[in-house]
Design a protein around this motif. Structure first.
Motif, mmCIF file in Angstrom:
data_model
loop_
_atom_site.group_PDB
_atom_site.id
_atom_site.type_symbol
_atom_site.label_atom_id
_atom_site.label_comp_id
_atom_site.label_asym_id
_atom_site.label_seq_id
_atom_site.Cartn_x
_atom_site.Cartn_y
_atom_site.Cartn_z
ATOM 1 N N THR A 1 57.450 83.861 15.156
ATOM 2 C CA THR A 1 56.499 84.034 16.248
ATOM 3 C C THR A 1 55.205 83.297 15.945
ATOM 4 O OG1 THR A 1 55.779 86.109 15.262
ATOM 5 C CG2 THR A 1 57.433 86.238 17.002
ATOM 6 N N THR A 2 55.095 82.792 14.734
ATOM 7 C CA THR A 2 53.951 81.954 14.380
ATOM 8 C C THR A 2 54.477 80.644 13.801
ATOM 9 O OG1 THR A 2 53.768 82.914 12.156
ATOM 10 C CG2 THR A 2 52.452 83.939 13.901
ATOM 11 N N TYR A 3 53.607 79.634 13.859
ATOM 12 C CA TYR A 3 54.016 78.296 13.449
ATOM 13 C C TYR A 3 52.909 77.637 12.641
ATOM 14 C CZ TYR A 3 56.984 79.291 17.455
ATOM 15 O OH TYR A 3 57.840 79.890 18.332
ATOM 16 N N ALA A 4 53.321 76.859 11.659
ATOM 17 C CA ALA A 4 52.378 76.044 10.901
ATOM 18 C C ALA A 4 52.172 74.745 11.675
ATOM 19 C CB ALA A 4 52.932 75.753 9.510
ATOM 20 N N ILE A 5 51.076 74.084 11.413
ATOM 21 C CA ILE A 5 50.764 72.849 12.120
ATOM 22 C C ILE A 5 51.859 71.795 11.918
ATOM 23 C CG2 ILE A 5 49.346 71.847 10.270
ATOM 24 C CD1 ILE A 5 47.458 70.818 12.518
ATOM 25 N N GLY A 6 52.411 71.731 10.738
ATOM 26 C CA GLY A 6 53.479 70.766 10.455
ATOM 27 C C GLY A 6 54.740 71.040 11.248
ATOM 28 N N GLU A 7 55.044 72.322 11.454
ATOM 29 C CA GLU A 7 56.222 72.683 12.240
ATOM 30 C C GLU A 7 56.078 72.216 13.688
ATOM 31 O OE1 GLU A 7 57.827 76.813 10.283
ATOM 32 O OE2 GLU A 7 55.942 76.916 11.405
ATOM 33 N N LEU A 8 54.902 72.453 14.261
ATOM 34 C CA LEU A 8 54.674 72.026 15.643
ATOM 35 C C LEU A 8 54.672 70.502 15.746
ATOM 36 C CD1 LEU A 8 51.958 74.531 16.904
ATOM 37 C CD2 LEU A 8 54.405 74.521 17.389
ATOM 38 N N ALA A 9 54.057 69.852 14.778
ATOM 39 C CA ALA A 9 54.018 68.391 14.791
ATOM 40 C C ALA A 9 55.431 67.822 14.766
ATOM 41 C CB ALA A 9 53.208 67.869 13.606
ATOM 42 N N LYS A 10 56.272 68.383 13.924
ATOM 43 C CA LYS A 10 57.650 67.908 13.818
ATOM 44 C C LYS A 10 58.423 68.202 15.101
ATOM 45 C CE LYS A 10 61.725 68.098 10.869
ATOM 46 N NZ LYS A 10 62.327 68.658 9.673
ATOM 47 N N GLU A 11 58.275 69.406 15.620
ATOM 48 C CA GLU A 11 59.019 69.792 16.824
ATOM 49 C C GLU A 11 58.669 68.916 18.030
ATOM 50 O OE1 GLU A 11 59.679 73.611 19.787
ATOM 51 O OE2 GLU A 11 59.093 73.967 17.707
ATOM 52 N N THR B 1 44.345 77.548 6.332
ATOM 53 C CA THR B 1 45.605 77.347 7.046
ATOM 54 C C THR B 1 45.492 77.768 8.503
ATOM 55 O OG1 THR B 1 46.801 77.798 4.994
ATOM 56 C CG2 THR B 1 48.066 77.909 7.029
ATOM 57 N N ARG B 2 45.925 76.880 9.383
ATOM 58 C CA ARG B 2 45.984 77.197 10.812
ATOM 59 C C ARG B 2 47.313 77.898 11.090
ATOM 60 N NH1 ARG B 2 43.360 72.299 10.375
ATOM 61 N NH2 ARG B 2 41.659 71.915 11.832
ATOM 62 N N ILE B 3 47.235 78.968 11.878
ATOM 63 C CA ILE B 3 48.442 79.691 12.253
ATOM 64 C C ILE B 3 48.504 79.711 13.784
ATOM 65 C CG2 ILE B 3 49.692 81.873 12.140
ATOM 66 C CD1 ILE B 3 48.068 82.422 9.526
ATOM 67 N N TYR B 4 49.516 79.032 14.300
ATOM 68 C CA TYR B 4 49.682 78.922 15.742
ATOM 69 C C TYR B 4 50.676 79.970 16.235
ATOM 70 C CZ TYR B 4 47.356 74.487 15.036
ATOM 71 O OH TYR B 4 46.444 73.523 14.700
ATOM 72 N N ASN B 5 50.393 80.542 17.408
ATOM 73 C CA ASN B 5 51.294 81.531 17.978
ATOM 74 C C ASN B 5 52.087 80.910 19.132
ATOM 75 O OD1 ASN B 5 49.547 81.488 20.188
ATOM 76 N ND2 ASN B 5 48.453 83.323 19.534
ATOM 77 N N GLN B 6 52.892 81.735 19.801
ATOM 78 C CA GLN B 6 53.733 81.248 20.899
ATOM 79 C C GLN B 6 52.881 80.670 22.026
ATOM 80 O OE1 GLN B 6 57.012 80.952 20.702
ATOM 81 N NE2 GLN B 6 57.121 80.037 22.725
ATOM 82 N N ARG B 7 51.745 81.281 22.304
ATOM 83 C CA ARG B 7 50.840 80.791 23.354
ATOM 84 C C ARG B 7 50.379 79.372 23.030
ATOM 85 N NH1 ARG B 7 44.964 81.207 23.955
ATOM 86 N NH2 ARG B 7 44.418 81.205 26.156
ATOM 87 N N ASP B 8 50.008 79.123 21.778
ATOM 88 C CA ASP B 8 49.586 77.789 21.370
ATOM 89 C C ASP B 8 50.727 76.780 21.534
ATOM 90 O OD1 ASP B 8 46.894 78.422 20.487
ATOM 91 O OD2 ASP B 8 47.811 79.372 18.733
ATOM 92 N N LYS B 9 51.923 77.211 21.194
ATOM 93 C CA LYS B 9 53.087 76.330 21.299
ATOM 94 C C LYS B 9 53.333 75.945 22.760
ATOM 95 C CE LYS B 9 57.988 75.983 20.201
ATOM 96 N NZ LYS B 9 59.148 76.645 19.608
ATOM 97 N N VAL B 10 53.250 76.930 23.657
ATOM 98 C CA VAL B 10 53.441 76.653 25.087
ATOM 99 C C VAL B 10 52.336 75.727 25.587
ATOM 100 C CG1 VAL B 10 53.403 77.711 27.383
ATOM 101 C CG2 VAL B 10 54.727 78.765 25.535
ATOM 102 N N ARG B 11 51.107 75.992 25.175
ATOM 103 C CA ARG B 11 49.992 75.137 25.600
ATOM 104 C C ARG B 11 50.174 73.705 25.086
ATOM 105 N NH1 ARG B 11 44.275 77.449 26.701
ATOM 106 N NH2 ARG B 11 44.836 79.280 27.890
ATOM 107 N N LEU B 12 50.632 73.556 23.870
ATOM 108 C CA LEU B 12 50.866 72.215 23.327
ATOM 109 C C LEU B 12 51.917 71.489 24.163
ATOM 110 C CD1 LEU B 12 50.304 70.055 21.236
ATOM 111 C CD2 LEU B 12 51.906 71.219 19.695
#
Length: 130
Positions: free
Chosen positions: A7-17, A42-53
């Motif tokens: 339910t949370t993501y690291a910046i590298g995970e989002l960048a890769k995805e 460390t930045r911790i991104y949640n589902q809302r951040d992922k959807v916004r990205l």
């Protein structure tokens, strides 16, 4: 079996995805479009951040500016019923379609001019070679 999706993501995970750089994600954060929590450095991104990205990248692909995307996020945050947001999106879509239609007309004109110039060059070349 229950999903083990984080339910949370690291910046590298989002960048890769999303196949973007971590620098891009940090830029969107600097622009106020993303708001991860922090644990130390460390930045911790949640589902809302992922959807916004995902929405930021989709908006970019459709030609919307980051400011326009930010405005839509603000409207959504202020009014979850989203009527105002949808009206704003419709206005942005109309503007974008108008801009693209004008660009398409401009491109058609330039193509005709290039074809005419090409034909003129070919005619001149054939006269020179005679």
């Amino acid at each position: 079996m229950a999903s083990t999706k984080p339910t949370t993501y690291a910046i590298g995970e989002l960048a890769k995805e999303f196949d973007i750089t971590t620098r891009s994600i940090r830029f969107y954060e600097d622009q106020g479009l993303l708001s991860p929590t922090r644990k130390g450095q460390t930045r911790i991104y949640n589902q809302r951040d992922k959807v916004r990205l995902k929405l930021i990248l989709r908006g970019k692909r459709l030609g919307f500016s980051l400011a326009e995307t930010g405005r839509l996020f603000e409207l959504y945050d202020a009014d979850k019923s989203s009527a105002k947001q949808l009206e704003t999106i419709m206005g942005l879509i109309a503007d974008k379609k108008s801009d693209l239609t004008q660009q398409m007309e401009d491109i058609k004109i330039v193509l005709v001019e290039l074809q005419n110039l090409e034909q003129s060059c070919l005619e001149t070349l054939s006269k020179i070679k005679e």
